[in-house]
Design a protein around this motif. Structure first.
Motif, PDB file in Angstrom:
ATOM      1  N   ALA A  15       0.393  -1.195   0.307  1.00 44.67           N
ATOM      2  CA  ALA A  15      -0.153  -0.202  -0.076  1.00 44.67           C
ATOM      3  C   ALA A  15       0.951   1.415  -0.169  1.00 44.67           C
ATOM      4  N   VAL A  16       1.592   1.379   0.768  1.00 45.19           N
ATOM      5  CA  VAL A  16       2.605   2.349   0.414  1.00 45.19           C
ATOM      6  C   VAL A  16       3.759   2.501  -0.382  1.00 45.19           C
ATOM      7  N   SER A  17       3.945   1.408  -1.261  1.00 42.95           N
ATOM      8  CA  SER A  17       4.989   1.627  -2.220  1.00 42.95           C
ATOM      9  C   SER A  17       4.371   1.860  -3.274  1.00 42.95           C
ATOM     10  N   SER A  18       3.046   1.943  -3.330  1.00 39.06           N
ATOM     11  CA  SER A  18       2.263   1.862  -4.936  1.00 39.06           C
ATOM     12  C   SER A  18       1.384   3.479  -4.962  1.00 39.06           C
ATOM     13  N   ASP A  19       0.923   3.491  -3.895  1.00 43.72           N
ATOM     14  CA  ASP A  19       0.302   5.405  -3.597  1.00 43.72           C
ATOM     15  C   ASP A  19       1.666   6.342  -3.330  1.00 43.72           C
ATOM     16  N   THR A  24       5.859   9.742   1.991  1.00 41.84           N
ATOM     17  CA  THR A  24       6.633  10.333   2.693  1.00 41.84           C
ATOM     18  C   THR A  24       7.465   9.817   3.631  1.00 41.84           C
ATOM     19  N   PRO A  25       8.179  10.681   4.682  1.00 41.71           N
ATOM     20  CA  PRO A  25       9.325   9.768   5.647  1.00 41.71           C
ATOM     21  C   PRO A  25       8.231   8.899   6.528  1.00 41.71           C
ATOM     22  N   MET A  26       6.955   9.504   6.882  1.00 40.12           N
ATOM     23  CA  MET A  26       6.554   8.731   7.768  1.00 40.12           C
ATOM     24  C   MET A  26       6.169   7.124   7.703  1.00 40.12           C
ATOM     25  N   TYR A  27       5.370   7.352   6.257  1.00 37.55           N
ATOM     26  CA  TYR A  27       5.218   6.030   5.905  1.00 37.55           C
ATOM     27  C   TYR A  27       6.737   5.022   5.571  1.00 37.55           C
ATOM     28  N   PHE A  28       7.411   6.071   4.677  1.00 39.10           N
ATOM     29  CA  PHE A  28       8.603   5.378   4.532  1.00 39.10           C
ATOM     30  C   PHE A  28       9.258   4.168   6.134  1.00 39.10           C
ATOM     31  N   HIS A  95       9.210  21.217  14.141  1.00 46.11           N
ATOM     32  CA  HIS A  95       9.485  22.563  12.904  1.00 46.11           C
ATOM     33  C   HIS A  95       8.306  21.973  11.705  1.00 46.11           C
ATOM     34  N   LEU A  96       7.317  22.040  11.759  1.00 50.32           N
ATOM     35  CA  LEU A  96       6.569  21.763  10.848  1.00 50.32           C
ATOM     36  C   LEU A  96       7.021  22.729   9.390  1.00 50.32           C
ATOM     37  N   LEU A  97       7.434  24.023   9.563  1.00 53.34           N
ATOM     38  CA  LEU A  97       7.779  24.398   8.012  1.00 53.34           C
ATOM     39  C   LEU A  97       8.309  23.950   7.747  1.00 53.34           C
ATOM     40  N   GLN A  98       9.884  23.531   8.446  1.00 55.03           N
ATOM     41  CA  GLN A  98      10.547  22.927   7.774  1.00 55.03           C
ATOM     42  C   GLN A  98      10.338  21.071   7.442  1.00 55.03           C
ATOM     43  N   TYR A  99       9.659  21.005   8.288  1.00 54.67           N
ATOM     44  CA  TYR A  99      10.135  19.446   7.961  1.00 54.67           C
ATOM     45  C   TYR A  99      10.661  17.995   6.304  1.00 54.67           C
ATOM     46  N   MET A 100       9.469  19.069   5.661  1.00 54.92           N
ATOM     47  CA  MET A 100       9.454  18.330   3.713  1.00 54.92           C
ATOM     48  C   MET A 100      12.135  18.627   3.854  1.00 54.92           C
TER      49      MET A 100
END
Length: 184
Positions: A15-19, A24-28, A95-100
């Motif tokens: 599911a994580v790899s196909s969508d 995102t880091p959390m799902y990775f 660090h919400l604004l710098q997360y990505m």
């Protein structure tokens, strides 16, 4: 139960790899944790099931050493992945604004590789040393119950705990099952 563990964790990984929404880091880290669950359970559960089926509890010294090595390797990996997931959530909240920028794909991959390296170096010698220490004095029944809870029940419940309360994973599983039904 082994089949539930493998299928549940594989579905989460697929599911994580196909969508693409889940890249995102959390799902990775969640997919990496599911992989660690499969590997962790595969080190002991097949032998345990064979022992139950044949009523033979014999294991060679080499088999015991290799089983203990991989058991410690994957349980250590599990702990470090949970630590990485906690760090990811810390960065996402504080660090919400710098997360990505902070949690970019290169850094996530590097963190997982470093985690593997740390685990191998930490547990290579200690896993061998564990068998040179005498057996614990606790009863075998209570030890067996505790080990089944730790090695079977927890990895079996993890895909359900991490995915069924998550709307994004539910949507991805629905899309994945729809794609699988169309192809089949």
């Amino acid at each position: 139960m082994y089949l539930i563990i493998v299928v549940g964790n594989l579905l989460l990984i697929l599911a994580v790899s196909s969508d693409s929404h889940l890249h995102t880091p959390m799902y990775f880290f969640l997919a990496s944790l599911s992989f660690a669950d499969i590997c962790f359970t595969s080190t002991t559960l097949p032998k345990m099931l064979m022992n139950i089926q044949t009523q033979n509890k014999v294991i060679t010294y080499e088999g015991c050493l290799s089983q203990m090595y991989f058991f410690l390797l994957f349980s250590g990996l599990y702990v470090f992945l949970l630590t990485l997931m906690a760090y990811d959530r810390f960065v996402a909240i504080c660090h919400l604004l710098q997360y990505m920028v902070i949690m970019n794909p290169w850094l996530c991959g590097l963190l997982v590789l470093v985690t593997w390296g740390i685990i191998v170096s930490l547990f290579y010698c200690t896993s061998l040393g564990l068998y040179f220490i005498s057996a614990a004095t606790q009863s075998s029944h209570s030890g067996a119950v505790a080990s089944v809870m730790y090695t079977v029940v927890t990895p079996m419940l993890n895909p359900f705990i991490y995915s069924l309360r998550n709307k994004d994973i539910k949507k991805a599983l629905m899309r994945f099952s729809g794609i699988a039904a169309l192809k089949g």
